[in-house]
Design a protein around this motif. Structure first.
Motif, PDB file in Angstrom:
ATOM      1  N   PHE A 157       0.882  -1.173   0.000  1.00  0.00           N
ATOM      2  CA  PHE A 157       0.000   0.000   0.000  1.00  0.00           C
ATOM      3  C   PHE A 157       0.919   1.223   0.000  1.00  0.00           C
ATOM      4  N   GLY A 158       1.255   1.697  -1.191  1.00  0.00           N
ATOM      5  CA  GLY A 158       2.184   2.816  -1.296  1.00  0.00           C
ATOM      6  C   GLY A 158       3.605   2.425  -0.929  1.00  0.00           C
ATOM      7  N   ARG A 159       4.359   3.373  -0.353  1.00  0.00           N
ATOM      8  CA  ARG A 159       5.741   3.168   0.082  1.00  0.00           C
ATOM      9  C   ARG A 159       6.627   2.591  -1.031  1.00  0.00           C
ATOM     10  N   PRO A 160       6.731   3.253  -2.161  1.00  0.00           N
ATOM     11  CA  PRO A 160       7.482   2.705  -3.294  1.00  0.00           C
ATOM     12  C   PRO A 160       8.943   2.411  -2.992  1.00  0.00           C
ATOM     13  N   GLU A 161       9.586   3.236  -2.161  1.00  0.00           N
ATOM     14  CA  GLU A 161      10.999   3.023  -1.870  1.00  0.00           C
ATOM     15  C   GLU A 161      11.233   1.705  -1.139  1.00  0.00           C
ATOM     16  N   GLU A 162      10.384   1.397  -0.142  1.00  0.00           N
ATOM     17  CA  GLU A 162      10.598   0.164   0.592  1.00  0.00           C
ATOM     18  C   GLU A 162      10.210  -1.059  -0.244  1.00  0.00           C
ATOM     19  N   VAL A 163       9.200  -0.931  -1.097  1.00  0.00           N
ATOM     20  CA  VAL A 163       8.803  -2.071  -1.931  1.00  0.00           C
ATOM     21  C   VAL A 163       9.902  -2.392  -2.949  1.00  0.00           C
ATOM     22  N   THR A 164      10.474  -1.364  -3.555  1.00  0.00           N
ATOM     23  CA  THR A 164      11.553  -1.615  -4.518  1.00  0.00           C
ATOM     24  C   THR A 164      12.785  -2.167  -3.818  1.00  0.00           C
ATOM     25  N   VAL A 174       7.200 -14.393  -6.925  1.00  0.00           N
ATOM     26  CA  VAL A 174       6.808 -13.284  -6.057  1.00  0.00           C
ATOM     27  C   VAL A 174       5.482 -12.728  -6.548  1.00  0.00           C
ATOM     28  N   ILE A 175       4.563 -12.558  -5.607  1.00  0.00           N
ATOM     29  CA  ILE A 175       3.255 -11.990  -5.937  1.00  0.00           C
ATOM     30  C   ILE A 175       3.043 -10.750  -5.078  1.00  0.00           C
ATOM     31  N   ILE A 176       2.949  -9.606  -5.726  1.00  0.00           N
ATOM     32  CA  ILE A 176       2.629  -8.355  -5.057  1.00  0.00           C
ATOM     33  C   ILE A 176       1.133  -8.138  -5.165  1.00  0.00           C
ATOM     34  N   SER A 177       0.475  -7.978  -4.015  1.00  0.00           N
ATOM     35  CA  SER A 177      -0.966  -7.755  -3.990  1.00  0.00           C
ATOM     36  C   SER A 177      -1.178  -6.328  -3.483  1.00  0.00           C
ATOM     37  N   ASP A 178      -1.448  -5.429  -4.403  1.00  0.00           N
ATOM     38  CA  ASP A 178      -1.349  -3.992  -4.135  1.00  0.00           C
ATOM     39  C   ASP A 178      -2.704  -3.307  -4.037  1.00  0.00           C
ATOM     40  N   GLY A 179      -2.840  -2.447  -3.011  1.00  0.00           N
ATOM     41  CA  GLY A 179      -4.078  -1.677  -2.856  1.00  0.00           C
ATOM     42  C   GLY A 179      -3.853  -0.177  -2.907  1.00  0.00           C
ATOM     43  N   GLY A 213       9.819  -9.624 -15.492  1.00  0.00           N
ATOM     44  CA  GLY A 213      10.671 -10.239 -16.493  1.00  0.00           C
ATOM     45  C   GLY A 213      12.127 -10.349 -16.090  1.00  0.00           C
ATOM     46  N   ASN A 214      12.448 -10.179 -14.796  1.00  0.00           N
ATOM     47  CA  ASN A 214      13.836 -10.337 -14.366  1.00  0.00           C
ATOM     48  C   ASN A 214      14.248 -11.809 -14.455  1.00  0.00           C
ATOM     49  N   ASP A 215      15.538 -12.073 -14.349  1.00  0.00           N
ATOM     50  CA  ASP A 215      16.072 -13.420 -14.559  1.00  0.00           C
ATOM     51  C   ASP A 215      16.067 -14.289 -13.308  1.00  0.00           C
ATOM     52  N   VAL A 216      15.644 -13.726 -12.150  1.00  0.00           N
ATOM     53  CA  VAL A 216      15.739 -14.482 -10.898  1.00  0.00           C
ATOM     54  C   VAL A 216      14.395 -15.083 -10.502  1.00  0.00           C
ATOM     55  N   TYR A 217      13.324 -14.308 -10.618  1.00  0.00           N
ATOM     56  CA  TYR A 217      12.022 -14.805 -10.182  1.00  0.00           C
ATOM     57  C   TYR A 217      10.914 -14.200 -11.040  1.00  0.00           C
ATOM     58  N   PRO A 218       9.864 -14.978 -11.295  1.00  0.00           N
ATOM     59  CA  PRO A 218       8.680 -14.404 -11.958  1.00  0.00           C
ATOM     60  C   PRO A 218       7.915 -13.535 -10.972  1.00  0.00           C
ATOM     61  N   LEU A 219       7.485 -12.355 -11.430  1.00  0.00           N
ATOM     62  CA  LEU A 219       6.757 -11.418 -10.597  1.00  0.00           C
ATOM     63  C   LEU A 219       5.362 -11.196 -11.164  1.00  0.00           C
ATOM     64  N   THR A 220       4.364 -11.347 -10.300  1.00  0.00           N
ATOM     65  CA  THR A 220       2.980 -11.043 -10.657  1.00  0.00           C
ATOM     66  C   THR A 220       2.498  -9.915  -9.758  1.00  0.00           C
ATOM     67  N   ILE A 221       1.877  -8.901 -10.357  1.00  0.00           N
ATOM     68  CA  ILE A 221       1.341  -7.778  -9.579  1.00  0.00           C
ATOM     69  C   ILE A 221      -0.174  -7.786  -9.717  1.00  0.00           C
ATOM     70  N   HIS A 222      -0.836  -8.047  -8.609  1.00  0.00           N
ATOM     71  CA  HIS A 222      -2.298  -8.021  -8.567  1.00  0.00           C
ATOM     72  C   HIS A 222      -2.722  -6.682  -7.974  1.00  0.00           C
ATOM     73  N   TYR A 223      -3.646  -5.988  -8.637  1.00  0.00           N
ATOM     74  CA  TYR A 223      -4.039  -4.661  -8.150  1.00  0.00           C
ATOM     75  C   TYR A 223      -5.543  -4.543  -7.949  1.00  0.00           C
ATOM     76  N   GLU A 224      -5.900  -3.968  -6.795  1.00  0.00           N
ATOM     77  CA  GLU A 224      -7.278  -3.562  -6.533  1.00  0.00           C
ATOM     78  C   GLU A 224      -7.216  -2.397  -5.559  1.00  0.00           C
ATOM     79  N   GLU A 225      -7.768  -1.274  -5.921  1.00  0.00           N
ATOM     80  CA  GLU A 225      -7.648  -0.065  -5.111  1.00  0.00           C
ATOM     81  C   GLU A 225      -8.214  -0.270  -3.702  1.00  0.00           C
ATOM     82  N   PHE A 226      -7.439   0.178  -2.695  1.00  0.00           N
ATOM     83  CA  PHE A 226      -7.808   0.100  -1.282  1.00  0.00           C
ATOM     84  C   PHE A 226      -8.031  -1.335  -0.807  1.00  0.00           C
ATOM     85  N   LEU A 227      -7.301  -2.268  -1.369  1.00  0.00           N
ATOM     86  CA  LEU A 227      -7.408  -3.674  -0.992  1.00  0.00           C
ATOM     87  C   LEU A 227      -6.928  -3.858   0.452  1.00  0.00           C
TER      88      LEU A 227
END
Length: 325
Positions: free
Chosen positions: A10-17, A33-38, A53-67
């Motif tokens: 939920f926000g905080r882009p610096e810590e998530v990256t 890795v699955i990011i479930s973002d609200g 698309g990085n070479d270490v792990y597949p990343l899926t980003i699931h989004y729903e506002e205010f989740l």
């Protein structure tokens, strides 16, 4: 795919990256890795695209506002393909051997649910190190939070919490709790007969809050959530959960008696306790400044948790339900 790492954001882009960057250093290669973002207005997801698309792990980003956090974790689990789900917090930095330690433990031991401790990274600020100390020390509440083995059943916490997929699905995942949802899930899993384990080598570096005010708000919610857990699972309230409230009352009493020479000695136990906190933190962190700051964060932690517990208890008594957290 052996491990699915599921993270509510939920926000905080610096810590998530920073979290995702740390996972690029993993020596284990069978994980996703699955990011479930609200995050409101979908402002975080575009900043994470460089990891797709990085070479270490597949990343899926699931989004729903205010989740909400529990729904975010449940939604992430629905997408996950791993044999094991590992729930982590976005303010964590993951050591490169983290998954190797978990896999090595699971190969030698039978565990359905597992977790690891949290620690402070050398690069953390003085405040972050002090907060980490207060939240993990055996002199505070660390003995019930999973830093070391302790008396009683171990309950993994949401910042570092793994389980077999089948166990998660058998109890229908997280409840609608908005705080304390991780402990409540652990309780239901244990009641269902699943075996829990602490993997001490599988630690994460947990940043937590970046100001004393934010830290107080966080532990206030933890204290309030403990009452909700108690109402749902009465057998889960232990004397250790009352320690922050007792400490707060004792500190107030000690401050009141200090001006009076005849009874000033009654404040000695509190002064000795705070001195021990200072000395222990100073030695552990090899920093006089962290030791001093740990006195403040320990007092804030106990007051915040104790006040949250008391206020929500009074709310239950008056309204027959808990506060909105």
């Amino acid at each position: 795919m052996k491990f699915s790492l599921i993270v509510p954001t939920f926000g905080r882009p610096e810590e998530v990256t920073e979290f995702l960057d740390s996972l690029l250093e993993q020596n284990h290669r069978s994980f996703e890795v699955i990011i479930s973002d609200g995050t409101p207005k979908d402002t975080l997801r575009p900043e994470l695209q460089r990891f797709v698309g990085n070479d270490v792990y597949p990343l899926t980003i699931h989004y729903e506002e205010f989740l909400p956090v529990s729904a975010a974790r449940n939604d992430g689990a629905k997408i996950a393909s791993g044999e094991y789900f590992i729930f982590l917090d976005s303010d964590c930095i993951i050591p490169s051997e983290y998954l190797n330690h978990i896999e090595a433990y699971l190969q030698e031991n039978d565990a359905d649910i597992f977790g690891g401790p949290d620690a402070a990274h050398d690069d953390f600020t003085i405040l972050q190190k002090a907060i980490s100390y207060s939240m993990t020390s055996m002199l505070t509440t660390g003995g019930i939070r999973g830093k070391k083995s302790h008396v009683g059943t171990y309950h993994p916490r949401g910042f570092n919490m793994g389980m077999k997929r089948e166990a998660f699905e058998a109890v229908n995942g997280y409840s609608t709790f908005r705080c304390g949802e991780d402990i409540e899930l652990s309780i239901r899993l244990i009641k269902a007969g699943y075996k829990t384990a602490l993997i001490e080598s599988a630690h994460v570096f947990h940043k937590r809050r970046t100001s004393v005010k934010q830290f107080f708000k966080q532990v206030f919610r933890f204290g309030a959530a403990r009452v909700n857990i108690w109402k749902l699972h009465p057998e889960e309230l232990k004397l250790t959960h009352l320690f922050p409230l007792v400490f707060s009352l004792a500190l107030i009493f000690s401050a009141l008696v200090l001006p009076f020479p005849i009874i000033r000695y009654l404040a000695v136990p509190m002064l000795v306790y705070l001195l021990l906190v200072f000395l222990d933190s100073t030695l552990q962190n090899r920093s006089f400044l962290v030791g001093l700051k740990s006195i403040q964060t320990t007092v804030v932690m106990h007051f915040g948790y104790g006040w949250g517990f008391l206020k929500n208890y009074m709310h239950w008594t008056k309204h027959g339900k808990g506060m909105k957290l």
